[in-house]
Scaffold this motif. Structure first.
Motif, mmCIF file in Angstrom:
data_model
loop_
_atom_site.group_PDB
_atom_site.id
_atom_site.type_symbol
_atom_site.label_atom_id
_atom_site.label_comp_id
_atom_site.label_asym_id
_atom_site.label_seq_id
_atom_site.Cartn_x
_atom_site.Cartn_y
_atom_site.Cartn_z
ATOM 1 N N GLY A 177 0.821 -1.530 -0.172
ATOM 2 C CA GLY A 177 0.046 -0.115 -0.055
ATOM 3 C C GLY A 177 0.437 1.479 0.207
ATOM 4 N N VAL A 178 2.150 1.374 0.791
ATOM 5 C CA VAL A 178 2.389 2.653 0.507
ATOM 6 C C VAL A 178 3.383 2.568 -0.788
ATOM 7 C CG1 VAL A 178 4.656 2.998 1.577
ATOM 8 C CG2 VAL A 178 3.504 2.029 3.044
ATOM 9 N N VAL A 179 3.572 1.671 -1.194
ATOM 10 C CA VAL A 179 4.923 1.445 -2.836
ATOM 11 C C VAL A 179 3.646 1.870 -3.372
ATOM 12 C CG1 VAL A 179 5.560 -0.010 -4.290
ATOM 13 C CG2 VAL A 179 6.136 -0.259 -2.318
ATOM 14 N N VAL A 180 2.537 1.605 -3.531
ATOM 15 C CA VAL A 180 1.033 1.779 -4.442
ATOM 16 C C VAL A 180 0.727 2.875 -3.959
ATOM 17 C CG1 VAL A 180 -1.194 2.201 -4.789
ATOM 18 C CG2 VAL A 180 -0.098 -0.482 -4.980
ATOM 19 N N ALA A 181 1.165 3.593 -3.383
ATOM 20 C CA ALA A 181 0.432 5.510 -3.020
ATOM 21 C C ALA A 181 1.229 6.718 -3.157
ATOM 22 C CB ALA A 181 0.392 5.852 -1.329
ATOM 23 N N SER A 186 0.539 0.024 -9.991
ATOM 24 C CA SER A 186 -0.838 -1.333 -9.221
ATOM 25 C C SER A 186 -0.382 -2.146 -8.012
ATOM 26 C CB SER A 186 -0.570 -2.655 -10.818
ATOM 27 O OG SER A 186 -0.035 -2.758 -10.457
ATOM 28 N N PRO A 187 -0.870 -2.732 -7.853
ATOM 29 C CA PRO A 187 -0.628 -3.706 -6.431
ATOM 30 C C PRO A 187 0.167 -4.605 -6.353
ATOM 31 C CG PRO A 187 -2.889 -3.510 -6.218
ATOM 32 C CD PRO A 187 -2.538 -2.786 -6.451
ATOM 33 N N ASP A 188 0.354 -5.248 -8.040
ATOM 34 C CA ASP A 188 0.781 -5.941 -8.773
ATOM 35 C C ASP A 188 2.705 -5.914 -9.084
ATOM 36 O OD1 ASP A 188 -0.876 -8.144 -8.602
ATOM 37 O OD2 ASP A 188 -1.165 -8.169 -10.517
ATOM 38 N N GLU A 189 2.589 -4.382 -8.992
ATOM 39 C CA GLU A 189 4.154 -3.700 -9.593
ATOM 40 C C GLU A 189 4.597 -3.075 -8.189
ATOM 41 O OE1 GLU A 189 3.436 -1.257 -13.675
ATOM 42 O OE2 GLU A 189 2.338 -0.353 -11.730
ATOM 43 N N GLN A 192 6.050 -6.725 -7.473
ATOM 44 C CA GLN A 192 7.373 -7.326 -8.482
ATOM 45 C C GLN A 192 8.707 -6.044 -7.373
ATOM 46 O OE1 GLN A 192 7.653 -9.435 -9.780
ATOM 47 N NE2 GLN A 192 5.405 -9.890 -9.755
ATOM 48 N N THR A 193 8.476 -4.881 -6.943
ATOM 49 C CA THR A 193 9.281 -3.763 -6.525
ATOM 50 C C THR A 193 9.672 -4.675 -5.111
ATOM 51 O OG1 THR A 193 7.947 -2.136 -7.460
ATOM 52 C CG2 THR A 193 9.794 -1.043 -5.588
ATOM 53 N N LEU A 194 8.996 -4.872 -4.185
ATOM 54 C CA LEU A 194 9.242 -5.153 -3.298
ATOM 55 C C LEU A 194 10.481 -6.453 -3.465
ATOM 56 C CD1 LEU A 194 6.492 -5.170 -0.648
ATOM 57 C CD2 LEU A 194 8.391 -3.261 -0.414
ATOM 58 N N ARG A 195 9.712 -7.490 -4.079
ATOM 59 C CA ARG A 195 10.595 -8.113 -4.626
ATOM 60 C C ARG A 195 12.515 -8.056 -5.251
ATOM 61 N NH1 ARG A 195 7.724 -12.880 -8.470
ATOM 62 N NH2 ARG A 195 9.598 -13.245 -7.817
ATOM 63 N N ARG A 196 11.933 -7.576 -5.531
ATOM 64 C CA ARG A 196 12.957 -7.141 -6.507
ATOM 65 C C ARG A 196 14.484 -6.632 -5.609
ATOM 66 N NH1 ARG A 196 10.063 -5.350 -10.549
ATOM 67 N NH2 ARG A 196 10.343 -3.414 -10.718
ATOM 68 N N THR A 197 13.803 -5.816 -4.556
ATOM 69 C CA THR A 197 14.761 -5.108 -3.750
ATOM 70 C C THR A 197 14.845 -5.804 -2.964
ATOM 71 O OG1 THR A 197 13.030 -2.855 -3.944
ATOM 72 C CG2 THR A 197 14.989 -3.289 -2.151
ATOM 73 N N SER A 198 14.306 -6.732 -2.324
ATOM 74 C CA SER A 198 14.589 -7.969 -1.594
ATOM 75 C C SER A 198 15.345 -9.137 -2.077
ATOM 76 C CB SER A 198 13.539 -9.298 -1.061
ATOM 77 O OG SER A 198 12.929 -9.749 -2.074
ATOM 78 N N GLN A 199 15.986 -9.138 -2.891
ATOM 79 C CA GLN A 199 17.071 -10.297 -3.890
ATOM 80 C C GLN A 199 18.222 -8.905 -3.796
ATOM 81 O OE1 GLN A 199 14.815 -10.898 -7.817
ATOM 82 N NE2 GLN A 199 13.323 -12.500 -6.409
ATOM 83 N N GLU A 200 17.583 -8.511 -3.977
ATOM 84 C CA GLU A 200 19.000 -6.562 -4.589
ATOM 85 C C GLU A 200 19.893 -6.892 -3.019
ATOM 86 O OE1 GLU A 200 20.327 -1.763 -5.662
ATOM 87 O OE2 GLU A 200 18.517 -3.066 -5.952
ATOM 88 N N ALA A 236 15.393 -0.570 3.009
ATOM 89 C CA ALA A 236 13.674 0.631 2.995
ATOM 90 C C ALA A 236 14.116 1.706 2.599
ATOM 91 C CB ALA A 236 13.494 0.024 4.435
ATOM 92 N N GLU A 237 15.387 2.159 3.727
ATOM 93 C CA GLU A 237 15.841 3.378 3.508
ATOM 94 C C GLU A 237 16.793 3.618 1.557
ATOM 95 O OE1 GLU A 237 18.951 4.188 6.160
ATOM 96 O OE2 GLU A 237 17.315 3.869 8.005
ATOM 97 N N ARG A 238 17.244 2.718 1.656
ATOM 98 C CA ARG A 238 17.398 3.275 0.297
ATOM 99 C C ARG A 238 16.448 3.266 -0.865
ATOM 100 N NH1 ARG A 238 22.966 1.777 -1.036
ATOM 101 N NH2 ARG A 238 22.030 2.110 -3.057
ATOM 102 N N LEU A 239 14.942 2.322 -0.581
ATOM 103 C CA LEU A 239 14.317 1.656 -2.003
ATOM 104 C C LEU A 239 13.267 3.549 -1.561
ATOM 105 C CD1 LEU A 239 12.098 0.821 -3.133
ATOM 106 C CD2 LEU A 239 10.750 -0.696 -1.137
#
Length: 246
Positions: A177-181, A186-189, A192-200, A236-239
């Motif tokens: 919800g934070v990322v969407v705002a 979209s929620p799916d995007e 994916q953003t959270l997944r990519r960041t967790s992997q990175e 989280a800070e970098r994101l």
């Protein structure tokens, strides 16, 4: 994030969405309702926030830390109603925060989902709760119980794992919800953003999710089962810096 954990997260998404849909229905039926929440525990474990909507997303973690109607309802197994949640003498440590100036009344209804499992349905209002508020919550009590039982069955009858997985989904949904705002995506995007960041940054998605919510909200949002470490907070800070960079 491994393929196995990704599959598990996707598997639990429908249950998380069902809990949020249930709370949205509750909110829509109660005049002046600013948000609703579902918390649960098993055995001697502390209460966990499994789903929350509206103002409850930020207010409930603070309430659980200081005491309030949800904690009292869980401890006494009796419904709790208050016309002014911040002035009620039953929980003196729960003081008013300027961020929640619109909140006045609250109701918390406890329920059981197995011999050692308990949950609390709660709602927060901009006024004193109406006379029919508890009746509305009671209509959703059985559906909540059935949802938790189905979730337990899906984890081979392990209630502790059930709560951990649902708590993880709740944290991820809040971070989405934070990322969407902020990104207007979209929620799916957002997922994916959270997944990519967790992997990175090589951190768990659920820890990144809690760290992001804490970074944005300026207050603790974790549970005893989801305590993000320094790498998750750094990610989280970098994101967030990437989102807000001009």
């Amino acid at each position: 994030m491994t393929e196995t954990s990704t599959t598990a997260a996707d598997r639990w998404r429908p249950l998380s969405e069902l809990l949020h849909a249930l709370l949205e229905r509750v909110t829509g039926e109660l005049p002046g309702c600013l948000g609703a929440a579902l918390t649960a525990r098993h055995g001697e474990r502390p209460l966990q926030v499994l789903a929350a909507t509206g103002v409850a997303e930020k207010l409930l973690p603070a309430e659980l830390a200081c005491g309030g109607p949800v904690a009292v309802a869980a401890g006494t197994a009796e419904p709790v109603t208050t016309d002014d949640v911040f002035a009620d003498e039953r929980w003196p440590a729960f003081s008013e925060d300027a961020a929640f100036a619109s909140v006045r009344g609250a109701v918390a209804l406890p329920g059981l989902w197995d011999d050692s499992g308990a949950f609390v349905l709660s709602a927060m209002f901009d006024r004193a709760p109406g006379a029919g508020t508890l009746a509305v919550l009671r209509r959703y009590e059985k559906l909540t119980e059935m949802t938790l039982v189905v979730a337990e069955t899906a984890t081979a009858g392990d209630p502790d794992q059930t709560l951990d997985l649902l708590a993880s989904r709740a944290a991820i949904e809040q971070a989405k919800g934070v990322v969407v705002a902020v990104r207007r995506c979209s929620p799916d995007e957002a997922w994916q953003t959270l997944r990519r960041t967790s992997q990175e940054f090589n951190v768990k998605v659920r820890e990144l999710a809690v760290a992001l919510v804490e970074h944005v909200g300026g207050r603790s949002a974790g549970t005893p089962e989801i305590l993000p470490g320094a790498p998750a907070h750094h990610a989280a800070e970098r994101l967030w810096s990437a989102f807000t960079a001009k």
